[in-house]
Design an enzyme around this catalytic site. Structure first.
Site, PDB file in Angstrom:
ATOM      1  N   LYS A  12       0.850  -1.191   0.000  1.00 42.84           N
ATOM      2  CA  LYS A  12       0.000   0.000   0.000  1.00 42.84           C
ATOM      3  C   LYS A  12       0.884   1.240   0.000  1.00 42.84           C
ATOM      4  O   LYS A  12       2.050   1.211   0.410  1.00 42.84           O
ATOM      5  CB  LYS A  12      -0.948   0.017   1.197  1.00 42.84           C
ATOM      6  CG  LYS A  12      -0.283  -0.037   2.581  1.00 42.84           C
ATOM      7  CD  LYS A  12      -0.005   1.309   3.172  1.00 42.84           C
ATOM      8  CE  LYS A  12       0.553   1.189   4.590  1.00 42.84           C
ATOM      9  NZ  LYS A  12       1.158   2.462   5.088  1.00 42.84           N
ATOM     10  N   ASP A 139      -1.952  -2.063  10.739  1.00 43.18           N
ATOM     11  CA  ASP A 139      -2.276  -2.038   9.308  1.00 43.18           C
ATOM     12  C   ASP A 139      -2.948  -3.317   8.816  1.00 43.18           C
ATOM     13  O   ASP A 139      -3.484  -3.335   7.709  1.00 43.18           O
ATOM     14  CB  ASP A 139      -1.010  -1.803   8.475  1.00 43.18           C
ATOM     15  CG  ASP A 139      -0.514  -0.368   8.565  1.00 43.18           C
ATOM     16  OD1 ASP A 139      -1.250   0.485   9.096  1.00 43.18           O
ATOM     17  OD2 ASP A 139       0.615  -0.104   8.108  1.00 43.18           O
TER      18      ASP A 139
END
Length: 285
Positions: A12, A139
């Site tokens: 990401k 995350d």
């Protein structure tokens, strides 16, 4: 089903990262947008009897991962939460750079939870996987969620957001930046004004929205970040650091040509596209 092969774990990018305050317990309040990209690790799973979890590194680059990395811990956490007596052998082809701020370890853990939930026939709902994932790292729930997301709170408040297609150049220097040192620094800006998702979506370019409050402190800890930003500027690109670094990225056009041969030795560079959703989103229950 005894095997699951070629299971992707995408990286990401943080399109921006604003620190808007700090809680009494020391955790920082932030706003960001997490965007999935097509730079992926790949995992292979083989179900085994006896309950043991083993892992090997295949291909990839960089230093070997510790034996009890997030992938192994994710598998063990899923065993404890479900009472599963199956074991697994996991082969990891590590391509996402470490210490990059790209969420590689968290993504590997999320893909492990999704894969073993299927391979072991557990059928746990997403809500339970999210609880397990949050214990592994802040995350991990993002990668389990399956969507690009507007992020708030201490990183636990995720709202799906739709992003346009984009092309990016992503750079990683040979050195990394210490996340704890960045957040502990007295020089860190902690009072950025709060934005709204509506402001972000309505901006002229969502890929150039805002800034990264961690970047100035990270540059002092890791001078390579400044070298990378200057290199991108010389390529007529506007770059920024993702997460707590040390990876950098810049939006590019499909027609733009970036000469990566001029990068210093030891740097990694890749042209990437963003993903509209996680490739394993259909595995959620």
């Amino acid at each position: 089903m005894r095997q699951l092969l070629d299971v992707p774990a995408p990286a990401k990018l943080n399109l921006f990262l604003h620190i808007t305050g700090r809680r009494a317990d020391g955790y920082h309040l932030l706003q960001s947008v997490f965007m999935l990209i097509d730079w992926c690790d790949t995992l292979h799973f083989e179900r085994r009897a006896g309950g043991a979890i083993s892992r090997e590194d295949i291909g990839g680059s960089g230093p070997a991962l510790p034996a009890n990395d997030l992938v192994v811990r994710a598998a063990q956490a899923l065993q404890r939460a479900s009472g599963c007596e199956w074991g697994a052998h996991i082969a990891l082809d590590k391509q996402i750079p470490q210490e990059a701020g790209m969420g590689g370890g968290s993504s590997d853990a999320a893909s492990c939870l999704l894969a073993l939930n299927r391979l072991w026939g557990l059928d746990l709902p997403l809500e339970q996987l999210l609880q397990i994932g949050l214990q592994l790292g802040a995350d991990v729930p993002f990668f389990l969620g399956g969507d690009n997301a507007w992020v708030e709170g201490i990183g636990e408040q995720l709202t799906p957001v739709t992003l346009p297609a984009g092309n990016f150049i992503v750079l990683k220097p040979p050195t990394g930046a210490s996340t704890p040192k960045i957040f502990q620094s007295p020089a860190l800006k902690r009072d950025s004004l709060c934005s709204t998702m509506r402001d972000f979506v309505a901006s002229a370019s969502v890929f150039n929205y805002g800034h990264n409050d961690l970047q100035p402190v990270a540059i002092n800890l890791c001078p390579d970040i400044k070298i990378g930003l200057d290199w991108l500027k010389n390529q007529n690109l506007s770059g920024t650091m993702t997460g707590s670094g040390s990876a950098l990225f810049a939006p590019t056009s499909q027609a733009s040509k970036v000469d990566i041969t001029t990068l210093p030795p030891g740097w990694i560079a890749r042209s990437c596209k963003n993903l509209f959703e996680h490739p394993l989103k259909q595995w959620r229950k």
